[in-house]
Design a protein around this motif. Structure first.
Motif, PDB file in Angstrom:
ATOM      1  N   UNK A  23      37.760  48.556  40.583  1.00 39.14           N
ATOM      2  CA  UNK A  23      36.947  47.381  40.890  1.00 39.14           C
ATOM      3  C   UNK A  23      37.546  46.595  42.053  1.00 39.14           C
ATOM      4  N   UNK A  24      38.858  46.430  42.026  1.00 40.73           N
ATOM      5  CA  UNK A  24      39.529  45.690  43.103  1.00 40.73           C
ATOM      6  C   UNK A  24      39.332  46.405  44.444  1.00 40.73           C
ATOM      7  N   UNK A  25      39.466  47.728  44.441  1.00 44.71           N
ATOM      8  CA  UNK A  25      39.241  48.489  45.672  1.00 44.71           C
ATOM      9  C   UNK A  25      37.799  48.331  46.156  1.00 44.71           C
ATOM     10  N   UNK A  26      36.858  48.329  45.210  1.00 43.97           N
ATOM     11  CA  UNK A  26      35.446  48.148  45.556  1.00 43.97           C
ATOM     12  C   UNK A  26      35.224  46.809  46.251  1.00 43.97           C
ATOM     13  N   UNK A  27      35.854  45.767  45.710  1.00 48.33           N
ATOM     14  CA  UNK A  27      35.682  44.430  46.273  1.00 48.33           C
ATOM     15  C   UNK A  27      36.384  44.289  47.618  1.00 48.33           C
ATOM     16  N   UNK A  28      37.299  45.196  47.925  1.00 42.01           N
ATOM     17  CA  UNK A  28      37.946  45.219  49.239  1.00 42.01           C
ATOM     18  C   UNK A  28      37.140  46.045  50.249  1.00 42.01           C
ATOM     19  N   UNK A  88      42.871  37.341  45.562  1.00 36.73           N
ATOM     20  CA  UNK A  88      44.050  37.909  46.222  1.00 36.73           C
ATOM     21  C   UNK A  88      44.116  39.377  45.807  1.00 36.73           C
ATOM     22  N   UNK A  89      43.180  40.156  46.372  1.00 38.81           N
ATOM     23  CA  UNK A  89      42.992  41.515  45.906  1.00 38.81           C
ATOM     24  C   UNK A  89      44.171  42.433  46.259  1.00 38.81           C
ATOM     25  N   UNK A  90      44.842  42.160  47.352  1.00 42.11           N
ATOM     26  CA  UNK A  90      45.976  43.002  47.728  1.00 42.11           C
ATOM     27  C   UNK A  90      47.070  42.949  46.667  1.00 42.11           C
ATOM     28  N   UNK A  91      47.431  41.732  46.252  1.00 38.24           N
ATOM     29  CA  UNK A  91      48.489  41.579  45.241  1.00 38.24           C
ATOM     30  C   UNK A  91      48.033  42.124  43.901  1.00 38.24           C
ATOM     31  N   UNK A  92      46.752  41.861  43.537  1.00 38.04           N
ATOM     32  CA  UNK A  92      46.236  42.371  42.261  1.00 38.04           C
ATOM     33  C   UNK A  92      46.281  43.898  42.244  1.00 38.04           C
ATOM     34  N   UNK A  93      45.914  44.519  43.360  1.00 38.87           N
ATOM     35  CA  UNK A  93      45.937  45.985  43.433  1.00 38.87           C
ATOM     36  C   UNK A  93      47.355  46.516  43.276  1.00 38.87           C
ATOM     37  N   UNK A  94      48.330  45.844  43.911  1.00 40.14           N
ATOM     38  CA  UNK A  94      49.732  46.273  43.785  1.00 40.14           C
ATOM     39  C   UNK A  94      50.168  46.262  42.325  1.00 40.14           C
ATOM     40  N   UNK A  95      49.813  45.213  41.615  1.00 41.67           N
ATOM     41  CA  UNK A  95      50.218  45.090  40.209  1.00 41.67           C
ATOM     42  C   UNK A  95      49.606  46.199  39.365  1.00 41.67           C
ATOM     43  N   UNK A 125      48.085  39.307  37.301  1.00 43.31           N
ATOM     44  CA  UNK A 125      47.067  40.147  37.940  1.00 43.31           C
ATOM     45  C   UNK A 125      45.679  39.515  37.826  1.00 43.31           C
ATOM     46  N   UNK A 126      45.381  38.971  36.652  1.00 42.13           N
ATOM     47  CA  UNK A 126      44.079  38.321  36.456  1.00 42.13           C
ATOM     48  C   UNK A 126      43.933  37.101  37.363  1.00 42.13           C
ATOM     49  N   UNK A 127      45.017  36.326  37.509  1.00 46.24           N
ATOM     50  CA  UNK A 127      44.975  35.151  38.380  1.00 46.24           C
ATOM     51  C   UNK A 127      44.752  35.564  39.837  1.00 46.24           C
ATOM     52  N   UNK A 183      40.087  51.340  35.622  1.00 42.71           N
ATOM     53  CA  UNK A 183      38.819  50.599  35.799  1.00 42.71           C
ATOM     54  C   UNK A 183      39.060  49.360  36.685  1.00 42.71           C
ATOM     55  N   UNK A 184      40.132  48.631  36.378  1.00 41.25           N
ATOM     56  CA  UNK A 184      40.399  47.383  37.083  1.00 41.25           C
ATOM     57  C   UNK A 184      40.787  47.639  38.535  1.00 41.25           C
ATOM     58  N   UNK A 185      41.647  48.643  38.745  1.00 41.54           N
ATOM     59  CA  UNK A 185      42.063  48.946  40.114  1.00 41.54           C
ATOM     60  C   UNK A 185      40.870  49.406  40.956  1.00 41.54           C
TER      61      UNK A 185
END
Length: 739
Positions: free
Chosen positions: A47-52, A20-27, A12-14, A43-45
């Protein structure tokens, strides 16, 4: 499916790092399904949504686990989220990904609106991203109040001062900058830090952006830390005077003098006193006393040489002479002192430049080529006044008519002002290759030297210390002064461009520069724009048969002896009135004229004081109300004289010995008239009376002036340009012959 916690988190960090925000969000969504109580996943999810770009979903994700917790736990988790986002914002800032950092910090502000350090960082990032409207909003959310409540906040002092510096550099005219600087005073680590930041900003605000009152307000703050800082007081006196707060400007200059210990500091403090007194007008006895003191201190300074000076004090040496020609017409003695100061100035400037690793080769002509590389003579013009200024209005015809096939024109605008200024933009578009420069003399000299200018022409003389510094460094093999004031006396300048009339025949004996006399006139214009007048006789309560005399000069040029002549003229011409216009302190200048009128037996009801008109074209149109213009002495009009003659108005001038006392004389000769030229005080009065009483004579002079527009050298900018170009070619030929 997630099988190994450590492996999926690494994956997920990679994905996150690789964007690759889509894959990170899925994880992280899978992780939340498996471990819904692990708060960090939210918190992490989020942030990923924010960056999308899914800001609403991001905020809802962060808030989801907090909906059913008590107040204490809510505060803990809110702090954790804030710190999590802070870490990511700082990471993005290190990567210079400011847009992302700004987005994250905006949401941090929503989570904790009172975190002052986040707001400070947001301001810094907003400046980098030029989000000006956002900076205004951030100012309004309590920044000033937080700074005032010092004991109740955790303000990062270093960050706060950085914000102040960036705001002053990038938004210098923001309405609450002075208030921000005020509340920042307790946070400065030392007084020098405050001095450096506030003075740098004030110089830009006062001189480049032309807001001297705001600059003064900013500098006054530093006096709370150092009430007797002479450098601050010097600039403060200048800004007060520029803002026409003459009384405060004069008093501050006097305080400078009382605190000055060195001769150099005393010279400049006395100059500031004269500057204020003469700008205000009317303080004649004090002006004469101050002038005498200035000359005495200058002589003491010359006799005490050598005195080591740092750059700032060196630069002030020449400007101190500016006021003296307004007070007396004694060029031989004046230039004896001034030329020696110019010699010391040049020696010290060149020594300072060498200490900075700067040395130019133009004092040794053996090192230079015989001709320019492109077979055109490269002419460089340097000035701060190529804008809405007398020099700007008068010099433009030379640029307009230059032969671009024979001359490569380069123009160096010192202290370029990024504000609306019609004349400045005209030069940018019409003055060859134009360079928009700041106020660093060494950098300007470097640029001129790198451009391999053949002949450098100074249009400022001593009216700007930076230009004098550049000329003293000799960045061009041939250097000349034209138009701006009088010759500067700097030994590195080869020529002073004049004409047969503006300097007497024996003037060379007290000039260090070679006087280069053009065949007819040292200045010519094709004309002036004239607007619609705003002055009418009935508005001034002047009858139609009244004779109107006019003087339209600044307070600097008001001399009591000349004013006595003017009152004597008025006394001898029935039904005559005197209109007085020019920058000065209104009450002081009225006292000055009323007192002399009373002493000469003239009723003060015959005097009219006109307000300043800020449109040049309207100012010229308003000159037309006058029947006769009475010139000043010992410092004549220059631009005003040209405007008067262009408008066809008879002029009375007193010819003297110095350049400043012969401007109107050469202009009248080159306009084809001699009526009104006086060689003695008595002649000045006689011409004034004669022109006032003889309407036919006035009409004759006006007719000659109208006709002169088609025939006279003064109104032929193209012919004048050819004569200047011929002078440049001869200068270049002489230079090469010497080799």
């Amino acid at each position: 499916m997630i099988t190994n916690t450590q492996n999926w988190q690494i994956q997920a960090e990679q994905c996150f790092i690789q964007e690759n925000y889509l894959r990170a969000a899925e994880l992280y969504e899978q992780a939340i399904n498996i471990e819904p109580n692990t708060i960090s996943y939210y918190w992490q999810l989020g942030l990923i949504l924010l960056l999308q770009g899914k800001e609403t979903e991001a905020f809802m994700t962060w808030m989801l686990p907090m909906t059913e917790v008590d107040e204490e736990q809510l505060q803990v988790w809110t702090n954790e989220l804030f710190q999590f986002l802070l870490k990511e914002a700082e990471r993005r800032e290190k990567l210079t990904e400011y847009s992302i950092a700004w987005l994250i910090r905006q949401h941090m502000k929503e989570i904790n609106p009172t975190d002052i350090n986040n707001i400070l960082n947001l301001i810094l990032i907003s400046i980098k991203l030029e989000k000006i409207e956002v900076i205004h909003e951030l100012y309004e959310i309590g920044l000033i109040d937080c700074c005032k409540a010092r004991e109740h906040t955790n303000i990062n002092a270093e960050l706060l001062i950085q914000v102040l510096q960036e705001v002053l550099n990038n938004l210098p005219l923001h309405p609450i900058n002075v208030e921000l600087a005020d509340v920042c005073l307790p946070y400065f680590s030392n007084t020098y830090q405050c001095f450096d930041i506030l003075l740098t900003a004030a110089l830009k605000i006062g001189h480049t952006l032309l807001q001297p009152q705001l600059a003064a307000s900013l500098l006054k703050l530093h006096l709370r830390l150092e009430p007797e800082n002479v450098e601050i007081l010097r600039h403060l006196a200048t800004f007060y005077q520029d803002a026409r707060n003459y009384s405060q400007g004069i008093e501050t200059a006097k305080l400078c003098y009382s605190l000055s210990e060195s001769l150099a500091d005393k010279i400049f403090a006395l100059h500031l006193m004269l500057r204020g007194l003469m700008s205000a007008g009317g303080y004649w006895q004090e002006i004469c006393e101050t002038c005498e003191k200035l000359e005495t201190v200058c002589q003491q300074f010359i006799q005490a040489q050598p005195i080591a000076l740092e750059e700032a004090r060196i630069l002030r040496l020449l400007t101190s002479s500016f006021a003296i020609p307004n007070i007396k017409d004694d060029p031989a003695n004046f230039r004896l002192i001034h030329n020696k100061l110019a010699e010391i100035f040049t020696t010290d400037i060149q020594a300072f430049a060498e200490s900075e690793g700067k040395k130019y080769l133009h004092t040794n002509i053996k090192n230079l080529p015989l001709v320019s590389s492109n077979n055109k003579i490269k002419i460089g013009y340097i000035s701060y006044a190529l804008r809405n200024h007398s020099v700007g209005w008068l010099a433009r015809w030379l640029f307009q008519h230059h032969d671009q096939d024979k001359f490569d024109i380069n123009t160096y605008i010192v202290n370029y002002k990024s504000i609306a200024d019609y004349m400045q933009e005209w030069y940018v578009n019409h003055a060859g290759t134009t360079h928009k420069l700041g106020m660093n003399g060494l950098e300007i000299a470097d640029k001129i030297y790198e451009d391999k200018i053949d002949i450098l022409v100074d249009l400022d003389s001593i009216t700007l210390d930076i230009t004098s510094e550049v000329m003293a460094l000799k960045p061009a093999p041939i250097q000349a002064t034209w138009l701006g004031w009088d010759a500067s006396g700097i030994p590195a300048i080869d020529y002073y461009i004049a004409d047969p009339y503006v300097l007497p025949d024996d003037a060379q004996k007290y000039y260090t520069e070679k006087i280069w006399r053009l065949p007819q006139t040292y200045i010519a214009v094709d004309g002036f724009e004239v607007g619609v007048p705003t002055l009418r006789r009935e508005d001034l309560n002047i009858p139609t048969n009244g004779v109107i005399y006019l003087s339209a000069q600044r307070g600097y040029k008001r001399h009591p002896e000349t004013t006595r002549w003017q009152m004597q003229i008025l006394k001898q011409v029935p039904e005559s009135y005197f209109l007085i216009k020019g920058l000065a302190q209104e009450e002081a200048i009225k006292r000055f004229f009323y007192q002399i009128a009373e002493e000469e037996g003239v009723d003060s009801s015959r005097l009219r004081f006109l307000p300043q008109v800020y449109s040049e074209s309207v100012h010229r149109a308003n000159l037309g109300i006058a029947d006769i213009v009475l010139d000043t002495y010992p410092y004549n009009g220059a631009t005003t004289t040209l405007e008067t003659l262009w408008m066809g108005i008879p002029l009375v001038t007193r010819v003297g010995e110095q350049f400043a006392a012969r401007n109107s004389y050469t202009m009248m000769i080159n306009a084809g008239i001699t009526e009104g030229i006086a060689w003695t005080d008595a002649e000045y009065i006689e011409w004034g009376i004669r022109l006032g009483k003889d309407a036919t004579l006035r009409q004759t002079v006006a007719g000659k002036l109208r006709q002169s527009r088609q025939t006279a050298p003064l109104w032929n900018g193209k012919q004048f340009t050819r004569e200047m170009e011929k002078a440049y070619q001869e200068m270049w030929q002489r230079y090469n012959d010497k080799k």
